[in-house]
Motif scaffolding. Sequence first.
Motif, PDB file in Angstrom:
ATOM      1  N   PRO A 199      -8.301  11.677  74.894  1.00 40.11           N
ATOM      2  CA  PRO A 199      -8.835  13.035  75.037  1.00 40.11           C
ATOM      3  C   PRO A 199      -8.476  13.550  76.423  1.00 40.11           C
ATOM      4  O   PRO A 199      -8.362  12.776  77.375  1.00 40.11           O
ATOM      5  CB  PRO A 199     -10.352  12.836  74.904  1.00 40.11           C
ATOM      6  N   VAL A 200      -8.269  14.844  76.537  1.00 37.86           N
ATOM      7  CA  VAL A 200      -8.026  15.477  77.839  1.00 37.86           C
ATOM      8  C   VAL A 200      -8.914  16.711  77.876  1.00 37.86           C
ATOM      9  O   VAL A 200      -8.511  17.803  77.469  1.00 37.86           O
ATOM     10  CB  VAL A 200      -6.535  15.841  78.021  1.00 37.86           C
ATOM     11  N   VAL A 201     -10.147  16.532  78.351  1.00 36.13           N
ATOM     12  CA  VAL A 201     -11.140  17.613  78.297  1.00 36.13           C
ATOM     13  C   VAL A 201     -11.803  17.790  79.656  1.00 36.13           C
ATOM     14  O   VAL A 201     -11.713  16.935  80.533  1.00 36.13           O
ATOM     15  CB  VAL A 201     -12.209  17.322  77.218  1.00 36.13           C
ATOM     16  N   GLY A 202     -12.487  18.923  79.808  1.00 39.66           N
ATOM     17  CA  GLY A 202     -13.112  19.276  81.073  1.00 39.66           C
ATOM     18  C   GLY A 202     -14.369  18.488  81.378  1.00 39.66           C
ATOM     19  O   GLY A 202     -14.825  17.651  80.591  1.00 39.66           O
ATOM     20  N   THR A 203     -14.959  18.790  82.538  1.00 40.49           N
ATOM     21  CA  THR A 203     -16.090  18.025  83.052  1.00 40.49           C
ATOM     22  C   THR A 203     -17.401  18.326  82.332  1.00 40.49           C
ATOM     23  O   THR A 203     -18.347  17.555  82.409  1.00 40.49           O
ATOM     24  CB  THR A 203     -16.279  18.320  84.547  1.00 40.49           C
ATOM     25  N   LYS A 204     -17.456  19.473  81.626  1.00 39.95           N
ATOM     26  CA  LYS A 204     -18.692  19.865  80.943  1.00 39.95           C
ATOM     27  C   LYS A 204     -18.357  20.729  79.739  1.00 39.95           C
ATOM     28  O   LYS A 204     -17.401  21.513  79.776  1.00 39.95           O
ATOM     29  CB  LYS A 204     -19.604  20.643  81.916  1.00 39.95           C
TER      30      LYS A 204
END
Length: 323
Positions: A199-204
Motif C-alpha cells: 500500500p502507498v497511502v497517506g498518514t491519515k
Amino acid sequence: MKLLIVGATGTLGRQIARHALDKGYNVRCLVRNARKASFLKEWGAELVIGNLCKPETLLPALEGMEAIIDAASARATDAIKQVDWEGKVNLIQAAQKTGVNRYIFFSILNAEKHTDVPLMEIKHCTELFLAESGLNYTILRPSGFMQGLISQYAVPILDNQAVWITGASSAIAYMDTQDMAKFAIRALEVPETKNQTYPVVGTKAWTAEEIIQLCEKLSDKTAKISRIPLGLLRFLRGFTHFFQWTYNISERLAFAEVLASGKALTAPMEQVYEIFGLDSKETTTLESYLKEYFSRILKKLKELDYEKSKSKKKKKTPFKSSV
C-alpha cells in the motif's frame, strides 16, 4: 539505470519523472503527444512517441531500457478496458520480449475487494497478469492523490460554488504524488521489494466532511454543500449501463460508489516505510498540503485586489471639475 516512464504527463507520472531525473536516472518517457510533453524534455528526459493501444510502438520505446515505471491510467474520455487492460497487457508483453529487468506498477488499494467495479477489477487482473509474467515486479497501491482535492474541494469553496458529496463518504488516506514518486524510485533501489505488493497511502484517512471543514478553516469561507444520495448514484450507474455510449460513465460512477460506501480506504504503513528506507515524518500531511495551497492562492488574490484598486486610483476622468 535506464528507465522508461509510462504516463509521465499525468499528475503522478510527472512527479516520478522529476524525482528520477533529480536522482540521476536516464529517463525516457512514452508519450502520445510530444508538444504536450515538451516540459519533460526541458527537464532532461528523452521523449519517444508511442501508445499503449498500439503494440507496434512499444518495442522501439523499450529498446535499451532496464526498468519501467507504469503510472498510466485512462483519461475520462478514454475507454478504460482498452487502456488499463489491453494497453497494460501490451506493455507487459513488450517488456518480456525486450528483457526489461524491473516493472513498477501503480494499482489501486483494495482492488481485489471490488471486482464488481470495472476499473478496480481491471487493476486487480493486471496485478495477477504481471505477477505471472516472470518479470521482477513491484505493485504499489495508492488510495487517492492530494492533488485531486484542489478541484474537488478547494476551488469550489473559494469560488462560492457547490461542493458535491455523497450521503456517506469513505475516509481516504490521500497522499501527495511527490511522496508516491519517492516510493516508486526506491522500489527500483531496494532488492526486497521485488515481486511484492505494497500500500502507498497517506498518514491519515479523511472523510469528505473533514476535508471541507479544513478548507473552510484555511480559506475563512463557508462551503456550499450539495449531497447526492447513494441510491441516486446507484440508479444513475444502472441507467447509464443500458446504453453503449454511456458505458464509460457507468464505469466511473461505479468507482464513485466505492468511494461513497463508508468503508475506509487506508492501510498500515509502518513496515512499508521500514522496507523502503523512507522516513514517515517527511511525508506531506493533508493539513500542510492544503495550508500551503490556500496561503499561496489567498496571497495571490490579495495581490490582484491591490493591483486592481491601485489602477482604479490612477485612472483619470476626462472631465474637469467645475468651480
